[in-house]
Design an enzyme around this catalytic site. Structure first.
Site, PDB file in Angstrom:
ATOM      1  N   HIS A  13     -26.819  50.657  52.601  1.00  0.00           N
ATOM      2  CA  HIS A  13     -26.638  52.104  52.311  1.00  0.00           C
ATOM      3  C   HIS A  13     -26.430  52.836  53.636  1.00  0.00           C
ATOM      4  CE1 HIS A  13     -27.780  55.844  49.840  1.00  0.00           C
ATOM      5  NE2 HIS A  13     -27.349  56.262  51.016  1.00  0.00           N
ATOM      6  N   HIS A  15     -24.098  56.045  55.839  1.00  0.00           N
ATOM      7  CA  HIS A  15     -23.126  57.142  55.937  1.00  0.00           C
ATOM      8  C   HIS A  15     -22.402  57.032  57.272  1.00  0.00           C
ATOM      9  CE1 HIS A  15     -24.672  59.210  52.376  1.00  0.00           C
ATOM     10  NE2 HIS A  15     -25.822  58.698  52.762  1.00  0.00           N
ATOM     11  N   LEU A  16     -21.095  56.833  57.200  1.00  0.00           N
ATOM     12  CA  LEU A  16     -20.309  56.661  58.439  1.00  0.00           C
ATOM     13  C   LEU A  16     -19.494  57.892  58.795  1.00  0.00           C
ATOM     14  CD1 LEU A  16     -18.817  53.036  58.397  1.00  0.00           C
ATOM     15  CD2 LEU A  16     -20.491  53.997  59.997  1.00  0.00           C
ATOM     16  N   ARG A  17     -19.373  58.853  57.852  1.00  0.00           N
ATOM     17  CA  ARG A  17     -18.500  60.026  58.062  1.00  0.00           C
ATOM     18  C   ARG A  17     -17.064  59.561  58.325  1.00  0.00           C
ATOM     19  NH1 ARG A  17     -22.757  62.056  55.683  1.00  0.00           N
ATOM     20  NH2 ARG A  17     -24.410  62.799  57.048  1.00  0.00           N
ATOM     21  N   ASN A  41     -19.469  59.939  50.271  1.00  0.00           N
ATOM     22  CA  ASN A  41     -19.607  61.409  50.188  1.00  0.00           C
ATOM     23  C   ASN A  41     -18.954  62.114  51.370  1.00  0.00           C
ATOM     24  OD1 ASN A  41     -21.681  60.443  51.915  1.00  0.00           O
ATOM     25  ND2 ASN A  41     -23.000  62.194  51.484  1.00  0.00           N
ATOM     26  N   LYS A 101     -20.926  55.109  43.256  1.00  0.00           N
ATOM     27  CA  LYS A 101     -22.124  55.891  43.568  1.00  0.00           C
ATOM     28  C   LYS A 101     -22.249  57.120  42.686  1.00  0.00           C
ATOM     29  CE  LYS A 101     -25.686  57.311  46.103  1.00  0.00           C
ATOM     30  NZ  LYS A 101     -25.783  57.626  47.529  1.00  0.00           N
ATOM     31  N   HIS A 138     -28.215  58.025  43.425  1.00  0.00           N
ATOM     32  CA  HIS A 138     -29.087  58.962  44.141  1.00  0.00           C
ATOM     33  C   HIS A 138     -30.014  59.491  43.062  1.00  0.00           C
ATOM     34  CE1 HIS A 138     -30.048  62.017  47.319  1.00  0.00           C
ATOM     35  NE2 HIS A 138     -30.650  62.511  46.244  1.00  0.00           N
ATOM     36  N   HIS A 176     -32.500  54.478  48.218  1.00  0.00           N
ATOM     37  CA  HIS A 176     -33.538  55.123  49.036  1.00  0.00           C
ATOM     38  C   HIS A 176     -34.727  55.609  48.205  1.00  0.00           C
ATOM     39  CE1 HIS A 176     -31.206  58.526  47.655  1.00  0.00           C
ATOM     40  NE2 HIS A 176     -30.265  58.387  48.548  1.00  0.00           N
ATOM     41  N   ASP A 249     -29.646  54.424  54.974  1.00  0.00           N
ATOM     42  CA  ASP A 249     -29.286  55.813  54.683  1.00  0.00           C
ATOM     43  C   ASP A 249     -29.144  56.600  55.985  1.00  0.00           C
ATOM     44  OD1 ASP A 249     -28.495  57.920  53.100  1.00  0.00           O
ATOM     45  OD2 ASP A 249     -30.527  58.556  52.601  1.00  0.00           O
ATOM     46  N   HIS A 253     -25.790  64.079  61.378  1.00  0.00           N
ATOM     47  CA  HIS A 253     -25.342  65.481  61.359  1.00  0.00           C
ATOM     48  C   HIS A 253     -25.457  65.988  62.788  1.00  0.00           C
ATOM     49  CE1 HIS A 253     -25.279  66.125  56.958  1.00  0.00           C
ATOM     50  NE2 HIS A 253     -26.315  65.306  56.920  1.00  0.00           N
ATOM     51  N   ALA A 265     -29.493  67.885  55.384  1.00  0.00           N
ATOM     52  CA  ALA A 265     -30.406  66.762  55.140  1.00  0.00           C
ATOM     53  C   ALA A 265     -29.804  65.489  55.709  1.00  0.00           C
ATOM     54  CB  ALA A 265     -30.624  66.602  53.643  1.00  0.00           C
TER      55      ALA A 265
END
Ligand code: DOR
Ligand code: ZN
Length: 346
Positions: A13, A15-17, A41, A101, A138, A176, A249, A253, A265
């Site tokens: 899980h 987030h790579l953007r 996302n 997802k 989620h 998560h 996760d 940011h 978040a």
């Protein structure tokens, strides 16, 4: 124990953007993990196989040369009220999309295009069950009358439990997990369901958000919970049960969007992910269980081969950098400026 060699782990899980932000964070993950399930996302979200293929190409192109042949991004689709059944078939056939997802609309970062009512996804979920394509959830309700600390627990009763009954063969990852109720649900369920556990939820409880003042870099979703929940997660992660596996996760940011009147978040942990897990497992006296949690259970659930190479961790204190460069801004990592007891050396 001062040296620990384990099979190279995977991050189930992440987030790579995209763009320059992705180029800034990707090497951290690629140096530790063989594979990662990449969250969809983005803005706009990855809703089609074509978008997932193009995103995958951008990730591969951004990999440092030395890691290019080794690291494999595993793609996911973002479920919406309007996802066509045909896209599920295409996803399965692609061999590149490994899951879909579910973000309840409004639950978290870039989730406004998420699902407003799971009933709208009946046909798609049926197709996923038939195609044996896992659903990643989620697990939080978004109703404003539900206390933010109860959103996961309420999700189990209102959404997840009925879902497992309606689609008995649909493979599900409860992402998560943060509560003892979630651990218990997964543990006791006879459904093909598993859960990822983050390093930050293993290391921190909700006091960390308010330690001497408001700590935006400890704010994530689902939000950190009480100590009893952290202990339940630690217990599950170190239990040896194949239903629980590693998913960081890690969610970068920029400093300015975290230190903000309405801060985003997400906690960035990719810079020292496996080390954070090692600290947590050592705390529980269960370093011998780290390998199965980090390197076996997830691969087995996703029906992918286990990795062959190894990594080595050494018990050797180092200081985590205060920040990393992040597309012209700063990114504050977990444990910024603090000591970490383990370090990956090979
Ligand atoms: O803390 C979080 N950050 N939780 C999520 O569910 C999304 C993630 C993000 O994308 O920033
Ligand atoms: Zn996430």
């Amino acid at each position: 124990m001062t040296n620990l060699t384990i099979t190279r782990p995977d991050d189930w899980h992440l987030h790579l953007r995209d763009g320059e932000q992705m180029r800034a964070v990707l090497p951290h993950t690629a140096k530790q993990f063989a594979r990662a399930i990449v969250m969809p996302n983005l803005r706009p979200p990855i809703v089609s196989v074509d978008q997932a293929l193009a995103y995958r190409q951008r990730i591969l192109a951004a990999l440092p040369v030395a890691l290019g042949s080794r690291f494999k991004p595993l793609m996911t689709l973002y479920l919406t009220d309007n996802t066509p059944v045909a896209e599920i078939i295409r996803a399965k056939e692609s061999g590149v999309v490994h899951a879909v997802k579910l973000y309840p609309a409004g639950a978290t970062t870039n989730s406004d295009a998420g699902v407003t009512d799971i009933i709208k996804c009946n046909a798609v979920l049926e197709a996923m069950e038939a195609q044996d394509l896992p659903l990643l959830v989620h697990g939080e309700v978004t109703d404003s009358d539900v206390d933010v600390f109860d959103r996961e627990k309420v999700f189990i009763d209102r959404v997840l439990s009925p879902l497992t009954q309606r689609f008995p063969r649909l493979r599900i990852v409860f992402e998560h997990v943060t509560t003892h109720e979630a651990v218990q649900f997964v543990d006791e369920s006879s459904h093909p369901i598993a859960a990822t556990i983050t390093a930050h939820h293993l290391l921190l409880n909700r006091n960390a958000i308010f330690q001497g003042g408001i700590r935006p870099h400890h704010y994530c979703l689902p939000v950190l919970k009480r100590e009893i929940h952290r202990l339940a997660l630690l217990n599950a992660a170190t239990s040896g049960s194949p239903k629980f596996f590693l998913g960081t996760d890690s969610a970068p940011h920029s400093l300015s969007s975290k230190e903000n009147a309405c801060g985003c978040a997400g906690i960035f942990t990719a810079h020292a992910a496996i080390e954070f897990y090692a600290v947590a497992f050592e705390q529980a006296g269960a370093l011998d269980r780290l390998e199965s949690f980090a390197s076996f259970h997830g691969a087995d659930f996703y029906r992918l081969p286990r990795n062959q190479e190894t990594i080595t961790l050494q018990k050797k204190q180092w200081i985590v950098p205060q920040y990393f460069e992040f597309a012209g801004e700063r990114l504050i990592p977990l444990y910024a400026g603090e000591n970490l007891a383990w370090r990956m050396v090979l």
